[in-house]
Design a protein around this motif. Structure first.
Motif, PDB file in Angstrom:
ATOM      1  N   SER A   9      -7.697  -2.735   4.971  1.00 28.89           N
ATOM      2  CA  SER A   9      -8.469  -1.651   4.358  1.00 28.89           C
ATOM      3  C   SER A   9      -7.550  -0.618   3.708  1.00 28.89           C
ATOM      4  N   GLN A  12      -6.571   0.395  -0.919  1.00 34.10           N
ATOM      5  CA  GLN A  12      -6.834   1.720  -1.491  1.00 34.10           C
ATOM      6  C   GLN A  12      -6.361   1.777  -2.942  1.00 34.10           C
ATOM      7  N   THR A  72      -2.921   7.957  11.000  1.00 33.32           N
ATOM      8  CA  THR A  72      -4.173   7.258  11.303  1.00 33.32           C
ATOM      9  C   THR A  72      -3.911   6.163  12.324  1.00 33.32           C
ATOM     10  N   HIS A 125     -10.752   1.889   6.755  1.00 36.07           N
ATOM     11  CA  HIS A 125     -10.792   2.890   5.691  1.00 36.07           C
ATOM     12  C   HIS A 125     -11.593   2.376   4.503  1.00 36.07           C
ATOM     13  N   TYR A 126     -12.630   3.116   4.142  1.00 36.14           N
ATOM     14  CA  TYR A 126     -13.468   2.718   3.011  1.00 36.14           C
ATOM     15  C   TYR A 126     -12.667   2.784   1.710  1.00 36.14           C
ATOM     16  N   SER A 171     -11.131   6.087  -0.141  1.00 34.31           N
ATOM     17  CA  SER A 171     -11.148   7.227   0.788  1.00 34.31           C
ATOM     18  C   SER A 171      -9.830   7.987   0.793  1.00 34.31           C
ATOM     19  N   ALA A 198      -9.708  10.249  -2.227  1.00 31.39           N
ATOM     20  CA  ALA A 198     -10.730  11.290  -2.070  1.00 31.39           C
ATOM     21  C   ALA A 198     -10.289  12.359  -1.080  1.00 31.39           C
ATOM     22  N   SER A 199      -9.605  11.966  -0.007  1.00 34.60           N
ATOM     23  CA  SER A 199      -9.181  12.947   0.992  1.00 34.60           C
ATOM     24  C   SER A 199      -8.089  13.849   0.435  1.00 34.60           C
ATOM     25  N   GLU A 227      -9.752  16.299  -1.900  1.00 35.40           N
ATOM     26  CA  GLU A 227     -10.456  17.362  -1.175  1.00 35.40           C
ATOM     27  C   GLU A 227      -9.477  18.395  -0.624  1.00 35.40           C
ATOM     28  N   TYR A 264     -10.678  14.377   9.461  1.00 37.37           N
ATOM     29  CA  TYR A 264     -12.062  13.916   9.510  1.00 37.37           C
ATOM     30  C   TYR A 264     -12.372  13.351  10.896  1.00 37.37           C
ATOM     31  N   PRO A 267     -14.153  10.345  12.053  1.00 35.87           N
ATOM     32  CA  PRO A 267     -14.706   9.128  11.457  1.00 35.87           C
ATOM     33  C   PRO A 267     -15.992   8.663  12.126  1.00 35.87           C
ATOM     34  N   TYR A 324      -7.530  10.452  12.066  1.00 32.51           N
ATOM     35  CA  TYR A 324      -7.349  10.714  10.637  1.00 32.51           C
ATOM     36  C   TYR A 324      -6.916  12.157  10.432  1.00 32.51           C
TER      37      TYR A 324
END
Length: 201
Positions: free
Chosen positions: A29, A33, A95, A101-102, A105, A108-109, A112, A123, A125, A168
């Motif tokens: 996963s 990414q 982690t 992990h999608y 993600s 995106a993290s 953010e 996060y 999860p 995470y």
């Protein structure tokens, strides 16, 4: 396990000890990414199963052996310190090997964290429940955590309340190093909460 970009934006640190049942899924996963430059560093904390072999089967990444354990220090903290050593990435992601992990993600993290102008982003999860007992208990546990550690208090600089989930934790490396990182944590503690305390203080 590293993108082709010249400069690595995120160094993903995965401490692992006897995680042969889940580390393959985790790394698949992470390898998938997109949209950001990253490197994956797996730190083998003395595994006696196939954890290291599985990690080494993913080309391009780093698989390290955890350094010598100081008296009173947890194996996970020691592994994290080993994994960070020498990193030049802008961000560090800590982690666990039992996470999934999608797609997208990671990018995106980081986005953010930059938008919110924070140096530590954590996060909680989604939890996979595989038994009736977990299905019954886990929602109650997390509901209690939400009540105890409200996001309003955690994100209020004037409030000493902190929370972080060791599954995470994304940190800006320069700030992490300036604060002393995991090497500054008291011994025999919950490393995620103590790291959050250092950052918030």
């Amino acid at each position: 396990m590293q993108t082709n970009h010249a400069e690595v934006t995120v160094d993903i640190i995965v401490p692992a000890r006897n995680e042969e049942d889940c580390i393959g899924r985790c790394l698949r996963s992470l390898v998938g990414q997109q949209g950001i430059s990253f490197q994956i560093t797996v730190v083998d904390d003395g595994s006696t199963d196939q954890t290291r072999a599985i990690a080494e089967s993913f080309p391009g990444g780093r698989v390290l052996s955890a350094g010598e354990l100081r008296p009173g220090m947890t194996g996970k903290v020691n592994a994290l310190i080993t994994g960070v050593a020498g990193s030049t990435a802008e961000w560090l992601l800590f982690t666990d090997a039992d996470t999934f992990h999608y797609p997208g993600s990671l990018a995106a993290s980081v986005r953010e964290a930059k938008e919110r102008k924070v140096d530590l982003l954590s996060y909680s999860p989604e939890q996979e429940t595989n038994s009736w007992w977990e299905l019954a208990v886990m929602p109650l546990v997390f509901a209690d955590l939400v009540r105890t550690y409200s996001s309003e208090r955690i994100n209020d600089p004037a409030d000493a309340t902190v929370a972080a989930n060791g599954q995470y934790i994304l940190v800006r490396r320069e700030v992490y190093e300036a604060l002393g990182g995991h090497s500054m944590l008291p011994l025999n503690v919950l490393e995620d909460i103590e790291l959050a305390k250092i950052f918030k203080a």
